[in-house]
Design a protein around this motif. Sequence first.
Motif, PDB file in Angstrom:
ATOM      1  N   LEU A  53      39.844 -39.698 -20.389  1.00 54.77           N
ATOM      2  CA  LEU A  53      40.146 -38.313 -21.104  1.00 54.77           C
ATOM      3  C   LEU A  53      39.670 -37.486 -20.002  1.00 54.77           C
ATOM      4  O   LEU A  53      40.551 -36.260 -20.009  1.00 54.77           O
ATOM      5  CB  LEU A  53      39.845 -38.062 -22.455  1.00 54.77           C
ATOM      6  CG  LEU A  53      40.241 -39.096 -23.412  1.00 54.77           C
ATOM      7  CD1 LEU A  53      39.412 -39.152 -24.810  1.00 54.77           C
ATOM      8  CD2 LEU A  53      41.640 -38.812 -23.708  1.00 54.77           C
ATOM      9  N   ASP A  54      38.627 -37.268 -19.724  1.00 55.68           N
ATOM     10  CA  ASP A  54      38.307 -36.085 -18.772  1.00 55.68           C
ATOM     11  C   ASP A  54      39.289 -36.015 -17.667  1.00 55.68           C
ATOM     12  O   ASP A  54      39.482 -34.795 -17.249  1.00 55.68           O
ATOM     13  CB  ASP A  54      36.871 -36.272 -18.337  1.00 55.68           C
ATOM     14  CG  ASP A  54      35.744 -35.992 -19.232  1.00 55.68           C
ATOM     15  OD1 ASP A  54      36.101 -35.509 -20.251  1.00 55.68           O
ATOM     16  OD2 ASP A  54      34.770 -36.552 -19.130  1.00 55.68           O
ATOM     17  N   ARG A  55      39.727 -37.115 -17.045  1.00 55.35           N
ATOM     18  CA  ARG A  55      40.545 -37.071 -15.930  1.00 55.35           C
ATOM     19  C   ARG A  55      42.187 -36.404 -16.457  1.00 55.35           C
ATOM     20  O   ARG A  55      42.737 -35.746 -15.714  1.00 55.35           O
ATOM     21  CB  ARG A  55      40.588 -38.371 -15.191  1.00 55.35           C
ATOM     22  CG  ARG A  55      39.476 -38.549 -14.349  1.00 55.35           C
ATOM     23  CD  ARG A  55      39.409 -39.854 -13.836  1.00 55.35           C
ATOM     24  NE  ARG A  55      40.406 -39.924 -12.652  1.00 55.35           N
ATOM     25  CZ  ARG A  55      39.938 -39.431 -11.351  1.00 55.35           C
ATOM     26  NH1 ARG A  55      38.989 -39.251 -11.093  1.00 55.35           N
ATOM     27  NH2 ARG A  55      41.114 -39.340 -10.367  1.00 55.35           N
ATOM     28  N   ALA A  56      42.471 -36.955 -17.686  1.00 56.57           N
ATOM     29  CA  ALA A  56      43.516 -36.201 -18.077  1.00 56.57           C
ATOM     30  C   ALA A  56      43.514 -34.767 -18.354  1.00 56.57           C
ATOM     31  O   ALA A  56      44.450 -34.216 -18.046  1.00 56.57           O
ATOM     32  CB  ALA A  56      43.784 -36.933 -19.289  1.00 56.57           C
ATOM     33  N   VAL A  57      42.310 -34.477 -18.758  1.00 51.80           N
ATOM     34  CA  VAL A  57      42.044 -32.667 -19.079  1.00 51.80           C
ATOM     35  C   VAL A  57      42.152 -32.295 -17.587  1.00 51.80           C
ATOM     36  O   VAL A  57      42.875 -31.126 -17.549  1.00 51.80           O
ATOM     37  CB  VAL A  57      40.642 -32.725 -19.472  1.00 51.80           C
ATOM     38  CG1 VAL A  57      40.294 -31.143 -19.138  1.00 51.80           C
ATOM     39  CG2 VAL A  57      40.752 -32.883 -21.103  1.00 51.80           C
ATOM     40  N   GLY A 112      45.129 -28.840 -13.648  1.00 53.76           N
ATOM     41  CA  GLY A 112      45.604 -28.734 -12.565  1.00 53.76           C
ATOM     42  C   GLY A 112      47.121 -28.418 -12.377  1.00 53.76           C
ATOM     43  O   GLY A 112      47.501 -27.727 -11.471  1.00 53.76           O
ATOM     44  N   VAL A 113      47.954 -29.034 -13.452  1.00 53.49           N
ATOM     45  CA  VAL A 113      49.329 -28.659 -13.655  1.00 53.49           C
ATOM     46  C   VAL A 113      49.427 -27.106 -13.676  1.00 53.49           C
ATOM     47  O   VAL A 113      50.423 -26.280 -13.433  1.00 53.49           O
ATOM     48  CB  VAL A 113      49.865 -29.503 -14.549  1.00 53.49           C
ATOM     49  CG1 VAL A 113      51.490 -29.060 -14.838  1.00 53.49           C
ATOM     50  CG2 VAL A 113      50.043 -30.930 -13.922  1.00 53.49           C
ATOM     51  N   LEU A 114      48.859 -26.678 -14.774  1.00 53.88           N
ATOM     52  CA  LEU A 114      48.740 -25.425 -15.154  1.00 53.88           C
ATOM     53  C   LEU A 114      48.322 -24.368 -14.004  1.00 53.88           C
ATOM     54  O   LEU A 114      48.693 -23.311 -13.942  1.00 53.88           O
ATOM     55  CB  LEU A 114      47.742 -25.191 -16.383  1.00 53.88           C
ATOM     56  CG  LEU A 114      48.117 -25.879 -17.767  1.00 53.88           C
ATOM     57  CD1 LEU A 114      47.129 -25.724 -18.646  1.00 53.88           C
ATOM     58  CD2 LEU A 114      49.562 -25.379 -18.278  1.00 53.88           C
ATOM     59  N   ALA A 117      41.796 -45.897 -21.084  1.00 49.73           N
ATOM     60  CA  ALA A 117      41.024 -46.912 -21.147  1.00 49.73           C
ATOM     61  C   ALA A 117      40.625 -47.584 -19.791  1.00 49.73           C
ATOM     62  O   ALA A 117      39.481 -48.160 -19.636  1.00 49.73           O
ATOM     63  CB  ALA A 117      41.439 -48.013 -21.957  1.00 49.73           C
ATOM     64  N   CYS A 118      41.364 -47.452 -18.937  1.00 46.63           N
ATOM     65  CA  CYS A 118      41.160 -47.902 -17.591  1.00 46.63           C
ATOM     66  C   CYS A 118      40.232 -46.932 -16.977  1.00 46.63           C
ATOM     67  O   CYS A 118      39.480 -47.031 -15.638  1.00 46.63           O
ATOM     68  CB  CYS A 118      42.317 -47.860 -16.812  1.00 46.63           C
ATOM     69  SG  CYS A 118      43.379 -49.435 -16.782  1.00 46.63           S
ATOM     70  N   GLY A 119      40.110 -45.898 -17.443  1.00 43.58           N
ATOM     71  CA  GLY A 119      39.257 -44.688 -17.008  1.00 43.58           C
ATOM     72  C   GLY A 119      39.831 -43.849 -15.941  1.00 43.58           C
ATOM     73  O   GLY A 119      39.527 -42.845 -15.532  1.00 43.58           O
ATOM     74  N   GLN A 120      41.241 -44.265 -15.682  1.00 43.36           N
ATOM     75  CA  GLN A 120      41.958 -43.437 -14.323  1.00 43.36           C
ATOM     76  C   GLN A 120      41.077 -43.175 -13.398  1.00 43.36           C
ATOM     77  O   GLN A 120      41.023 -42.027 -12.760  1.00 43.36           O
ATOM     78  CB  GLN A 120      42.634 -42.148 -15.058  1.00 43.36           C
ATOM     79  CG  GLN A 120      43.676 -42.372 -16.220  1.00 43.36           C
ATOM     80  CD  GLN A 120      44.458 -41.094 -16.541  1.00 43.36           C
ATOM     81  OE1 GLN A 120      44.032 -39.832 -16.063  1.00 43.36           O
ATOM     82  NE2 GLN A 120      45.619 -41.141 -17.041  1.00 43.36           N
ATOM     83  N   VAL A 121      40.152 -44.146 -12.730  1.00 46.16           N
ATOM     84  CA  VAL A 121      39.317 -43.889 -11.966  1.00 46.16           C
ATOM     85  C   VAL A 121      40.047 -44.230 -10.312  1.00 46.16           C
ATOM     86  O   VAL A 121      40.467 -45.272 -10.081  1.00 46.16           O
ATOM     87  CB  VAL A 121      38.023 -44.975 -12.097  1.00 46.16           C
ATOM     88  CG1 VAL A 121      37.222 -44.384 -10.923  1.00 46.16           C
ATOM     89  CG2 VAL A 121      37.534 -44.521 -13.225  1.00 46.16           C
ATOM     90  N   SER A 122      39.776 -43.375  -9.487  1.00 47.22           N
ATOM     91  CA  SER A 122      40.467 -43.538  -8.220  1.00 47.22           C
ATOM     92  C   SER A 122      39.620 -44.505  -7.500  1.00 47.22           C
ATOM     93  O   SER A 122      38.434 -44.720  -7.897  1.00 47.22           O
ATOM     94  CB  SER A 122      40.341 -42.192  -7.298  1.00 47.22           C
ATOM     95  OG  SER A 122      39.266 -41.885  -7.131  1.00 47.22           O
ATOM     96  N   ASP A 123      40.023 -45.047  -6.220  1.00 45.66           N
ATOM     97  CA  ASP A 123      39.221 -45.961  -5.598  1.00 45.66           C
ATOM     98  C   ASP A 123      37.807 -45.259  -5.109  1.00 45.66           C
ATOM     99  O   ASP A 123      36.791 -45.969  -4.985  1.00 45.66           O
ATOM    100  CB  ASP A 123      40.115 -46.548  -4.447  1.00 45.66           C
ATOM    101  CG  ASP A 123      41.201 -47.233  -4.807  1.00 45.66           C
ATOM    102  OD1 ASP A 123      41.233 -47.716  -5.744  1.00 45.66           O
ATOM    103  OD2 ASP A 123      42.091 -47.325  -4.110  1.00 45.66           O
ATOM    104  N   ALA A 124      37.905 -44.193  -4.671  1.00 42.59           N
ATOM    105  CA  ALA A 124      36.670 -43.442  -4.293  1.00 42.59           C
ATOM    106  C   ALA A 124      35.715 -43.287  -5.359  1.00 42.59           C
ATOM    107  O   ALA A 124      34.436 -43.728  -5.022  1.00 42.59           O
ATOM    108  CB  ALA A 124      36.969 -42.015  -3.751  1.00 42.59           C
TER     109      ALA A 124
END
Length: 276
Positions: free
Chosen positions: A145-149, A154-156, A203-210
Amino acid sequence: MIQDLCYHNTKSGGLGFWEPAVSKPGYSRFDEGDLYMFYLVGQLKRAGFTLAEVESSVSDILEDGDALEQTVRAKARMLHDRRAEYDGKLAALECLADAVAAQPTERLFAVMEAALVRSVERAIETAAHVLDVDAKVAARVRMGLDRAVAWLLGVLRGDEDATGCCSECPALVGRIVELVADGAAPTCTAAKQVIWDIAHKVACGQVSDADRDGADDVRGSADVGDAASRFAVCALATFLSEAENGVPIELVFGNGSFAFFAQAARACVADTDGCR
Protein backbone atom coordinates in the motif's frame (compact mmCIF):
# COMPACT_ATOMS: atom_id res chain seq x y z
CA MET A 1 -18.43 26.94 42.54
CA ILE A 2 -20.21 27.49 45.87
CA GLN A 3 -21.67 30.74 44.61
CA ASP A 4 -22.89 29.12 41.39
CA LEU A 5 -24.50 26.21 43.24
CA CYS A 6 -26.27 28.27 45.86
CA TYR A 7 -27.25 31.49 44.13
CA HIS A 8 -28.86 32.49 40.83
CA ASN A 9 -27.35 35.95 40.46
CA THR A 10 -23.77 35.04 39.52
CA LYS A 11 -21.74 36.00 36.45
CA SER A 12 -21.58 32.41 35.22
CA GLY A 13 -25.33 31.85 35.62
CA GLY A 14 -25.73 30.27 39.03
CA LEU A 15 -28.03 27.32 39.53
CA GLY A 16 -29.32 28.17 42.98
CA PHE A 17 -30.45 24.59 43.54
CA TRP A 18 -28.52 23.98 46.78
CA GLU A 19 -29.38 25.77 49.99
CA PRO A 20 -26.67 26.18 52.66
CA ALA A 21 -27.34 24.89 56.16
CA VAL A 22 -27.73 28.48 57.31
CA SER A 23 -28.29 31.32 54.92
CA LYS A 24 -28.85 34.96 55.82
CA PRO A 25 -28.40 38.11 53.77
CA GLY A 26 -24.65 38.41 53.19
CA TYR A 27 -23.89 35.33 55.27
CA SER A 28 -23.92 31.54 54.80
CA ARG A 29 -22.76 28.71 56.99
CA PHE A 30 -22.09 25.25 55.57
CA ASP A 31 -22.16 21.96 57.41
CA GLU A 32 -20.72 18.53 56.58
CA GLY A 33 -23.61 17.69 54.24
CA ASP A 34 -22.81 20.78 52.19
CA LEU A 35 -19.15 19.80 51.96
CA TYR A 36 -20.08 16.34 50.72
CA MET A 37 -22.22 17.96 48.04
CA PHE A 38 -19.45 20.33 46.99
CA TYR A 39 -17.06 17.39 46.75
CA LEU A 40 -19.55 15.50 44.57
CA VAL A 41 -20.05 18.47 42.28
CA GLY A 42 -16.29 18.87 41.99
CA GLN A 43 -16.03 15.26 40.80
CA LEU A 44 -18.81 15.85 38.28
CA LYS A 45 -17.06 18.90 36.88
CA ARG A 46 -13.76 17.01 36.61
CA ALA A 47 -15.64 14.33 34.65
CA GLY A 48 -16.71 16.95 32.13
CA PHE A 49 -20.20 17.79 33.33
CA THR A 50 -21.12 21.40 32.72
CA LEU A 51 -22.72 23.59 35.36
CA ALA A 52 -26.06 23.24 33.60
CA GLU A 53 -25.80 19.42 33.83
CA VAL A 54 -24.85 19.31 37.50
CA GLU A 55 -28.31 19.46 39.09
CA SER A 56 -29.82 16.59 37.11
CA SER A 57 -26.62 14.54 37.54
CA VAL A 58 -26.72 15.01 41.31
CA SER A 59 -30.32 13.82 41.30
CA ASP A 60 -29.30 10.75 39.26
CA ILE A 61 -26.62 9.89 41.83
CA LEU A 62 -28.86 10.31 44.86
CA GLU A 63 -31.86 8.43 43.47
CA ASP A 64 -32.50 4.75 42.77
CA GLY A 65 -32.85 3.40 39.26
CA ASP A 66 -30.63 3.26 36.20
CA ALA A 67 -30.59 7.00 35.50
CA LEU A 68 -27.00 7.35 36.76
CA GLU A 69 -25.77 4.52 34.52
CA GLN A 70 -27.41 6.12 31.48
CA THR A 71 -25.99 9.54 32.39
CA VAL A 72 -22.47 8.16 32.79
CA ARG A 73 -22.64 6.24 29.53
CA ALA A 74 -23.95 9.25 27.64
CA LYS A 75 -21.18 11.45 29.00
CA ALA A 76 -18.57 8.81 28.18
CA ARG A 77 -19.81 8.61 24.57
CA MET A 78 -19.69 12.37 24.28
CA LEU A 79 -16.13 12.54 25.64
CA HIS A 80 -14.96 9.67 23.42
CA ASP A 81 -16.44 11.46 20.40
CA ARG A 82 -14.73 14.67 21.42
CA ARG A 83 -11.42 12.87 21.94
CA ALA A 84 -11.74 11.27 18.50
CA GLU A 85 -12.41 14.70 17.03
CA TYR A 86 -9.31 16.17 18.65
CA ASP A 87 -7.22 13.13 17.71
CA GLY A 88 -8.26 13.73 14.12
CA LYS A 89 -7.31 17.39 14.33
CA LEU A 90 -3.93 16.52 15.86
CA ALA A 91 -3.31 13.98 13.09
CA ALA A 92 -4.13 16.62 10.47
CA LEU A 93 -1.73 19.02 12.18
CA GLU A 94 0.98 16.36 12.06
CA CYS A 95 0.43 16.06 8.31
CA LEU A 96 0.91 19.81 7.99
CA ALA A 97 4.01 19.63 10.21
CA ASP A 98 5.50 17.04 7.85
CA ALA A 99 5.35 19.64 5.08
CA VAL A 100 7.42 22.22 6.94
CA ALA A 101 10.76 20.94 5.69
CA ALA A 102 9.61 20.60 2.09
CA GLN A 103 10.06 23.21 -0.59
CA PRO A 104 6.97 25.44 -1.04
CA THR A 105 6.22 23.84 -4.41
CA GLU A 106 6.29 20.40 -2.79
CA ARG A 107 4.36 21.13 0.39
CA LEU A 108 0.95 20.19 -0.98
CA PHE A 109 2.30 16.79 -2.02
CA ALA A 110 4.06 16.43 1.33
CA VAL A 111 0.76 16.99 3.15
CA MET A 112 -1.00 14.54 0.83
CA GLU A 113 1.71 11.92 1.29
CA ALA A 114 1.60 12.21 5.08
CA ALA A 115 -2.20 11.90 5.09
CA LEU A 116 -2.18 8.90 2.76
CA VAL A 117 0.52 7.10 4.74
CA ARG A 118 -1.46 7.57 7.95
CA SER A 119 -4.54 6.27 6.16
CA VAL A 120 -2.57 3.17 5.18
CA GLU A 121 -1.59 2.66 8.82
CA ARG A 122 -5.23 2.88 9.91
CA ALA A 123 -6.25 0.47 7.16
CA ILE A 124 -3.67 -2.10 8.26
CA GLU A 125 -4.69 -1.77 11.91
CA THR A 126 -8.36 -2.20 11.04
CA ALA A 127 -7.71 -5.22 8.84
CA ALA A 128 -5.57 -6.76 11.60
CA HIS A 129 -8.51 -6.46 14.00
CA VAL A 130 -10.78 -8.22 11.52
CA LEU A 131 -8.45 -10.92 10.21
CA ASP A 132 -5.83 -12.88 12.07
CA VAL A 133 -2.77 -12.99 9.83
CA ASP A 134 0.96 -13.39 10.30
CA ALA A 135 2.82 -10.18 11.12
CA LYS A 136 4.95 -10.66 8.01
CA VAL A 137 1.83 -10.70 5.85
CA ALA A 138 0.61 -7.47 7.42
CA ALA A 139 4.04 -5.89 6.89
CA ARG A 140 4.07 -7.00 3.27
CA VAL A 141 0.61 -5.55 2.64
CA ARG A 142 1.63 -2.31 4.33
CA MET A 143 4.65 -2.15 2.04
CA GLY A 144 2.41 -2.76 -0.98
CA LEU A 145 0.00 0.00 0.00
CA ASP A 146 2.88 2.39 0.74
CA ARG A 147 4.29 1.73 -2.72
CA ALA A 148 0.85 2.25 -4.25
CA VAL A 149 0.69 5.62 -2.48
CA ALA A 150 4.15 6.47 -3.80
CA TRP A 151 2.99 5.56 -7.31
CA LEU A 152 -0.12 7.77 -7.00
CA LEU A 153 1.99 10.71 -5.85
CA GLY A 154 4.51 10.07 -8.59
CA VAL A 155 1.80 10.26 -11.22
CA LEU A 156 0.42 13.48 -9.70
CA ARG A 157 3.91 14.99 -9.62
CA GLY A 158 4.37 14.09 -13.26
CA ASP A 159 7.35 11.81 -12.63
CA GLU A 160 8.27 10.05 -15.86
CA ASP A 161 9.26 6.85 -14.05
CA ALA A 162 6.16 6.75 -11.83
CA THR A 163 5.07 3.43 -13.37
CA GLY A 164 8.45 1.89 -12.63
CA CYS A 165 7.30 0.51 -9.28
CA CYS A 166 4.88 -1.81 -11.00
CA SER A 167 5.02 -2.77 -14.65
CA GLU A 168 1.35 -3.74 -14.55
CA CYS A 169 0.12 -0.33 -13.33
CA PRO A 170 -0.61 1.08 -16.80
CA ALA A 171 -2.72 -1.97 -17.68
CA LEU A 172 -4.62 -1.78 -14.39
CA VAL A 173 -5.25 1.93 -14.89
CA GLY A 174 -6.55 1.26 -18.38
CA ARG A 175 -8.94 -1.45 -17.16
CA ILE A 176 -10.32 0.78 -14.40
CA VAL A 177 -10.76 3.81 -16.66
CA GLU A 178 -12.50 1.65 -19.25
CA LEU A 179 -14.90 0.13 -16.69
CA VAL A 180 -15.80 3.52 -15.25
CA ALA A 181 -16.27 5.04 -18.71
CA ASP A 182 -18.49 2.15 -19.78
CA GLY A 183 -20.69 2.64 -16.72
CA ALA A 184 -19.99 -0.87 -15.44
CA ALA A 185 -21.48 -1.80 -12.09
CA PRO A 186 -18.84 -1.78 -9.31
CA THR A 187 -20.20 -5.14 -8.20
CA CYS A 188 -19.73 -6.80 -11.60
CA THR A 189 -17.24 -9.62 -12.02
CA ALA A 190 -14.80 -7.53 -14.04
CA ALA A 191 -14.73 -4.75 -11.43
CA LYS A 192 -14.18 -7.15 -8.57
CA GLN A 193 -11.45 -8.90 -10.58
CA VAL A 194 -9.57 -5.60 -10.82
CA ILE A 195 -9.76 -5.21 -7.04
CA TRP A 196 -8.50 -8.73 -6.49
CA ASP A 197 -5.66 -8.13 -8.98
CA ILE A 198 -4.70 -4.96 -7.10
CA ALA A 199 -4.96 -6.82 -3.78
CA HIS A 200 -2.68 -9.53 -5.15
CA LYS A 201 -0.08 -6.94 -6.12
CA VAL A 202 -0.43 -5.26 -2.72
CA ALA A 203 -0.14 -8.61 -0.92
CA CYS A 204 3.08 -9.23 -2.84
CA GLY A 205 4.34 -6.01 -1.35
CA GLN A 206 5.10 -4.71 -4.86
CA VAL A 207 8.74 -5.05 -3.85
CA SER A 208 11.35 -4.45 -6.50
CA ASP A 209 14.36 -6.76 -6.86
CA ALA A 210 16.59 -4.17 -5.20
CA ASP A 211 14.25 -3.93 -2.22
CA ARG A 212 14.01 -7.68 -1.80
CA ASP A 213 17.76 -8.05 -1.27
CA GLY A 214 17.51 -6.12 1.99
CA ALA A 215 14.00 -7.01 3.10
CA ASP A 216 13.78 -10.78 3.36
CA ASP A 217 11.44 -10.59 6.35
CA VAL A 218 8.70 -8.91 4.29
CA ARG A 219 9.57 -10.33 0.90
CA GLY A 220 6.82 -10.49 -1.69
CA SER A 221 6.06 -13.58 -3.69
CA ALA A 222 4.21 -14.33 -6.88
CA ASP A 223 2.57 -17.16 -4.97
CA VAL A 224 0.47 -15.16 -2.53
CA GLY A 225 -1.91 -17.15 -0.35
CA ASP A 226 -5.63 -16.56 -0.10
CA ALA A 227 -5.25 -15.25 3.46
CA ALA A 228 -2.83 -12.54 2.33
CA SER A 229 -5.07 -11.49 -0.55
CA ARG A 230 -8.12 -11.34 1.73
CA PHE A 231 -6.16 -9.23 4.19
CA ALA A 232 -5.12 -6.90 1.37
CA VAL A 233 -8.74 -6.58 0.17
CA CYS A 234 -9.90 -5.77 3.70
CA ALA A 235 -7.17 -3.13 4.05
CA LEU A 236 -8.03 -1.70 0.63
CA ALA A 237 -11.72 -1.46 1.54
CA THR A 238 -10.84 0.42 4.72
CA PHE A 239 -8.46 2.75 2.87
CA LEU A 240 -11.17 3.45 0.30
CA SER A 241 -13.75 4.19 3.01
CA GLU A 242 -11.96 7.45 3.91
CA ALA A 243 -13.46 10.12 1.69
CA GLU A 244 -10.41 12.40 1.58
CA ASN A 245 -8.46 9.67 -0.24
CA GLY A 246 -10.81 10.22 -3.15
CA VAL A 247 -8.98 13.37 -4.25
CA PRO A 248 -5.67 11.79 -5.35
CA ILE A 249 -7.44 8.69 -6.70
CA GLU A 250 -9.84 10.67 -8.87
CA LEU A 251 -7.04 12.93 -10.07
CA VAL A 252 -5.26 9.83 -11.36
CA PHE A 253 -8.11 7.56 -12.44
CA GLY A 254 -10.76 10.11 -13.34
CA ASN A 255 -14.14 11.30 -12.15
CA GLY A 256 -16.24 8.62 -10.46
CA SER A 257 -13.33 6.24 -9.99
CA PHE A 258 -13.13 6.56 -6.21
CA ALA A 259 -16.76 5.58 -5.61
CA PHE A 260 -16.28 2.77 -8.13
CA PHE A 261 -13.19 1.51 -6.29
CA ALA A 262 -14.86 1.77 -2.88
CA GLN A 263 -18.01 -0.11 -3.91
CA ALA A 264 -16.05 -2.79 -5.75
CA ALA A 265 -13.79 -3.32 -2.70
CA ARG A 266 -16.81 -3.63 -0.41
CA ALA A 267 -18.28 -6.19 -2.80
CA CYS A 268 -15.06 -8.19 -2.65
CA VAL A 269 -15.11 -8.02 1.14
CA ALA A 270 -18.68 -9.29 1.15
CA ASP A 271 -17.61 -12.24 -1.02
CA THR A 272 -15.09 -13.42 1.56
CA ASP A 273 -15.91 -15.38 4.69
CA GLY A 274 -13.62 -13.77 7.22
CA CYS A 275 -13.57 -10.09 6.32
CA ARG A 276 -16.90 -8.39 6.90
